[in-house]
Write a protein that holds these residues in place. Structure first.
Motif, PDB file in Angstrom:
ATOM      1  N   MET A   1      32.243  46.624  32.468  1.00 22.50           N
ATOM      2  CA  MET A   1      33.250  45.866  33.222  1.00 22.50           C
ATOM      3  C   MET A   1      33.782  44.719  32.371  1.00 22.50           C
ATOM      4  O   MET A   1      33.011  43.976  31.772  1.00 22.50           O
ATOM      5  N   SER A   2      35.099  44.586  32.312  1.00 21.82           N
ATOM      6  CA  SER A   2      35.700  43.514  31.539  1.00 21.82           C
ATOM      7  C   SER A   2      35.464  42.176  32.230  1.00 21.82           C
ATOM      8  O   SER A   2      35.679  42.052  33.437  1.00 21.82           O
ATOM      9  N   PRO A   3      35.018  41.157  31.480  1.00 23.96           N
ATOM     10  CA  PRO A   3      34.789  39.843  32.094  1.00 23.96           C
ATOM     11  C   PRO A   3      36.080  39.173  32.542  1.00 23.96           C
ATOM     12  O   PRO A   3      36.054  38.210  33.303  1.00 23.96           O
ATOM     13  N   ASP A   4      37.225  39.686  32.076  1.00 27.30           N
ATOM     14  CA  ASP A   4      38.510  39.079  32.405  1.00 27.30           C
ATOM     15  C   ASP A   4      39.145  39.668  33.662  1.00 27.30           C
ATOM     16  O   ASP A   4      40.170  39.182  34.126  1.00 27.30           O
ATOM     17  N   LEU A   5      38.557  40.723  34.206  1.00 26.55           N
ATOM     18  CA  LEU A   5      39.140  41.394  35.361  1.00 26.55           C
ATOM     19  C   LEU A   5      38.271  41.231  36.598  1.00 26.55           C
ATOM     20  O   LEU A   5      37.045  41.258  36.520  1.00 26.55           O
ATOM     21  N   HIS A   6      38.925  41.065  37.738  1.00 25.17           N
ATOM     22  CA  HIS A   6      38.219  41.078  39.021  1.00 25.17           C
ATOM     23  C   HIS A   6      37.702  42.501  39.244  1.00 25.17           C
ATOM     24  O   HIS A   6      38.346  43.477  38.831  1.00 25.17           O
ATOM     25  N   PRO A   7      36.544  42.661  39.886  1.00 23.89           N
ATOM     26  CA  PRO A   7      36.024  44.017  40.143  1.00 23.89           C
ATOM     27  C   PRO A   7      37.018  44.938  40.841  1.00 23.89           C
ATOM     28  O   PRO A   7      37.029  46.146  40.592  1.00 23.89           O
ATOM     29  N   LEU A   8      37.879  44.374  41.700  1.00 17.50           N
ATOM     30  CA  LEU A   8      38.879  45.207  42.358  1.00 17.50           C
ATOM     31  C   LEU A   8      39.898  45.731  41.347  1.00 17.50           C
ATOM     32  O   LEU A   8      40.325  46.892  41.425  1.00 17.50           O
ATOM     33  N   GLU A   9      40.283  44.898  40.391  1.00 20.83           N
ATOM     34  CA  GLU A   9      41.207  45.348  39.355  1.00 20.83           C
ATOM     35  C   GLU A   9      40.586  46.466  38.521  1.00 20.83           C
ATOM     36  O   GLU A   9      41.257  47.434  38.145  1.00 20.83           O
ATOM     37  N   GLU A  10      39.303  46.329  38.236  1.00 20.96           N
ATOM     38  CA  GLU A  10      38.593  47.380  37.502  1.00 20.96           C
ATOM     39  C   GLU A  10      38.632  48.690  38.279  1.00 20.96           C
ATOM     40  O   GLU A  10      38.904  49.759  37.723  1.00 20.96           O
ATOM     41  N   LEU A  11      38.361  48.606  39.583  1.00 19.82           N
ATOM     42  CA  LEU A  11      38.335  49.807  40.412  1.00 19.82           C
ATOM     43  C   LEU A  11      39.712  50.456  40.488  1.00 19.82           C
ATOM     44  O   LEU A  11      39.839  51.687  40.446  1.00 19.82           O
ATOM     45  N   LEU A  12      40.757  49.635  40.584  1.00 21.20           N
ATOM     46  CA  LEU A  12      42.118  50.164  40.663  1.00 21.20           C
ATOM     47  C   LEU A  12      42.518  50.900  39.388  1.00 21.20           C
ATOM     48  O   LEU A  12      43.384  51.781  39.414  1.00 21.20           O
ATOM     49  N   ARG A  13      41.904  50.558  38.278  1.00 17.97           N
ATOM     50  CA  ARG A  13      42.186  51.253  37.023  1.00 17.97           C
ATOM     51  C   ARG A  13      41.496  52.611  36.964  1.00 17.97           C
ATOM     52  O   ARG A  13      41.858  53.462  36.155  1.00 17.97           O
ATOM     53  N   GLU A  14      40.500  52.777  37.841  1.00 16.94           N
ATOM     54  CA  GLU A  14      39.729  54.017  37.828  1.00 16.94           C
ATOM     55  C   GLU A  14      40.226  55.036  38.846  1.00 16.94           C
ATOM     56  O   GLU A  14      40.229  56.239  38.585  1.00 16.94           O
ATOM     57  N   ARG A  15      40.651  54.547  40.037  1.00 13.23           N
ATOM     58  CA  ARG A  15      41.018  55.485  41.096  1.00 13.23           C
ATOM     59  C   ARG A  15      41.842  54.784  42.170  1.00 13.23           C
ATOM     60  O   ARG A  15      42.002  53.561  42.157  1.00 13.23           O
ATOM     61  N   ILE A  16      42.357  55.582  43.095  1.00 13.62           N
ATOM     62  CA  ILE A  16      43.037  55.040  44.270  1.00 13.62           C
ATOM     63  C   ILE A  16      41.982  54.442  45.196  1.00 13.62           C
ATOM     64  O   ILE A  16      40.940  55.059  45.436  1.00 13.62           O
ATOM     65  N   VAL A  17      42.236  53.251  45.703  1.00 12.15           N
ATOM     66  CA  VAL A  17      41.294  52.633  46.636  1.00 12.15           C
ATOM     67  C   VAL A  17      41.769  52.865  48.066  1.00 12.15           C
ATOM     68  O   VAL A  17      42.960  53.058  48.327  1.00 12.15           O
ATOM     69  N   VAL A  18      40.823  52.847  48.985  1.00 11.49           N
ATOM     70  CA  VAL A  18      41.104  53.156  50.387  1.00 11.49           C
ATOM     71  C   VAL A  18      41.087  51.874  51.212  1.00 11.49           C
ATOM     72  O   VAL A  18      40.104  51.124  51.196  1.00 11.49           O
ATOM     73  N   LEU A  19      42.181  51.641  51.931  1.00 13.27           N
ATOM     74  CA  LEU A  19      42.297  50.492  52.825  1.00 13.27           C
ATOM     75  C   LEU A  19      41.917  50.925  54.233  1.00 13.27           C
ATOM     76  O   LEU A  19      42.068  52.090  54.603  1.00 13.27           O
ATOM     77  N   ASP A  20      41.426  49.983  55.026  1.00 11.37           N
ATOM     78  CA  ASP A  20      41.053  50.315  56.401  1.00 11.37           C
ATOM     79  C   ASP A  20      42.292  50.576  57.252  1.00 11.37           C
ATOM     80  O   ASP A  20      43.424  50.554  56.763  1.00 11.37           O
ATOM     81  N   GLY A  21      42.093  50.794  58.547  1.00 15.02           N
ATOM     82  CA  GLY A  21      43.199  51.060  59.458  1.00 15.02           C
ATOM     83  C   GLY A  21      43.491  49.880  60.359  1.00 15.02           C
ATOM     84  O   GLY A  21      43.114  48.744  60.071  1.00 15.02           O
ATOM     85  N   ALA A  22      44.145  50.157  61.470  1.00 20.10           N
ATOM     86  CA  ALA A  22      44.579  49.102  62.386  1.00 20.10           C
ATOM     87  C   ALA A  22      43.393  48.384  63.021  1.00 20.10           C
ATOM     88  O   ALA A  22      42.352  48.985  63.288  1.00 20.10           O
ATOM     89  N   MET A  23      43.565  47.098  63.264  1.00 21.11           N
ATOM     90  CA  MET A  23      42.546  46.306  63.949  1.00 21.11           C
ATOM     91  C   MET A  23      42.865  46.169  65.432  1.00 21.11           C
ATOM     92  O   MET A  23      41.991  46.314  66.293  1.00 21.11           O
ATOM     93  N   GLY A  24      44.133  45.908  65.754  1.00 21.49           N
ATOM     94  CA  GLY A  24      44.504  45.645  67.141  1.00 21.49           C
ATOM     95  C   GLY A  24      44.164  46.782  68.084  1.00 21.49           C
ATOM     96  O   GLY A  24      43.590  46.562  69.158  1.00 21.49           O
ATOM     97  N   THR A  25      44.500  48.007  67.698  1.00 19.35           N
ATOM     98  CA  THR A  25      44.209  49.142  68.578  1.00 19.35           C
ATOM     99  C   THR A  25      42.714  49.388  68.702  1.00 19.35           C
ATOM    100  O   THR A  25      42.245  49.865  69.744  1.00 19.35           O
ATOM    101  N   MET A  26      41.965  49.059  67.672  1.00 17.35           N
ATOM    102  CA  MET A  26      40.506  49.197  67.748  1.00 17.35           C
ATOM    103  C   MET A  26      39.927  48.197  68.748  1.00 17.35           C
ATOM    104  O   MET A  26      39.033  48.531  69.537  1.00 17.35           O
ATOM    105  N   ILE A  27      40.438  46.969  68.735  1.00 18.18           N
ATOM    106  CA  ILE A  27      39.973  45.973  69.706  1.00 18.18           C
ATOM    107  C   ILE A  27      40.336  46.414  71.121  1.00 18.18           C
ATOM    108  O   ILE A  27      39.528  46.281  72.055  1.00 18.18           O
ATOM    109  N   GLN A  28      41.525  46.962  71.282  1.00 15.50           N
ATOM    110  CA  GLN A  28      41.970  47.381  72.612  1.00 15.50           C
ATOM    111  C   GLN A  28      41.089  48.474  73.196  1.00 15.50           C
ATOM    112  O   GLN A  28      40.976  48.604  74.417  1.00 15.50           O
ATOM    113  N   ARG A  29      40.434  49.250  72.349  1.00 13.33           N
ATOM    114  CA  ARG A  29      39.536  50.296  72.842  1.00 13.33           C
ATOM    115  C   ARG A  29      38.351  49.724  73.623  1.00 13.33           C
ATOM    116  O   ARG A  29      37.735  50.428  74.416  1.00 13.33           O
TER     117      ARG A  29
END
Length: 209
Positions: free
Chosen positions: A1-29
């Motif tokens: 891991m490069s000391p100059d990069l945030h771990p997220l930047e390192e991961l983005l160089r390796e693959r597509i990252v997955v973001l979560d989904g909606a919060m509001g509809t989950m709370i409404q459940r």
């Protein structure tokens, strides 16, 4: 891991990252009642009804928010968003600001009182720090369990009022808020999210640019 990069930047160089989904509809459940939104802390709140103030759940039912984060992390999300889509002073004012506009129309003087209100600003700050802290705890726990880094994004959403167009069809030049008021509202939110420990900020569906 490069000391100059945030771990997220390192991961983005390796693959597509997955973001979560909606919060509001989950709370409404969870089908929360007015009493659930109020909790013990806001049981005697004399202002408006609080049901539907999704960010308030951070303070009254934080275990629900952490459970939702955990579900997304278990499903494979690399990044989870804080429950702060509307957690600015202006975004919260419909629920948590006690004053009404003096002339019946929300204008720049009204929103100046909103962004300067000591109690509302304190609640907004507490919510954003709590949101980041809850998400951070869930992400770090998942990372420890799986051995894979997880990240927290501070969610910043639009406001219920705009500086771009007039809300009054009979007065095209009227603006309810100023740029400085918008800037103050977002600055306060971002400062609290950073204090709480987010890794990045996500600006969502904001139409004032």
């Amino acid at each position: 891991m490069s000391p100059d990069l945030h771990p997220l930047e390192e991961l983005l160089r390796e693959r597509i990252v997955v973001l979560d989904g909606a919060m509001g509809t989950m709370i409404q459940r969870y089908k929360l009642s007015e009493a659930d939104y109020r909790g013990a802390r806001f049981r005697d709140w004399k202002g408006k009804d609080l049901k539907g103030s999704l960010e308030l759940v951070l303070l009254t039912r934080p275990e629900i928010i952490e459970e939702i984060h955990a579900q997304y992390l278990e499903a494979g999300a690399d990044i989870i968003e804080t429950n702060t889509f509307s957690a600015t002073t202006i975004g919260l004012h419909d629920f948590l600001f006690r004053e009404e506009p003096a002339n019946g129309r929300k204008d720049r003087q009204f929103f100046q009182r909103v962004v300067e209100d000591v109690d509302l600003r304190a609640l907004m700050h507490e919510m954003n720090v709590a949101a980041a802290t809850i998400a951070r705890r869930a992400a770090d726990r998942a990372a420890k369990q799986t051995g894979s880094s997880r990240f927290v994004a501070g969610s910043i959403g639009p406001l219920p009022v705009t500086a771009s167009i007039s809300p009054d069809v009979n007065d095209a030049s009227f603006r309810a808020v100023t740029f400085d008021q918008l800037r103050q509202a977002y600055f306060d939110q971002v400062s609290a999210l950073v204090e709480g420990g987010v890794d990045l900020l996500i600006v969502e569906t904001i139409f004032d640019t």
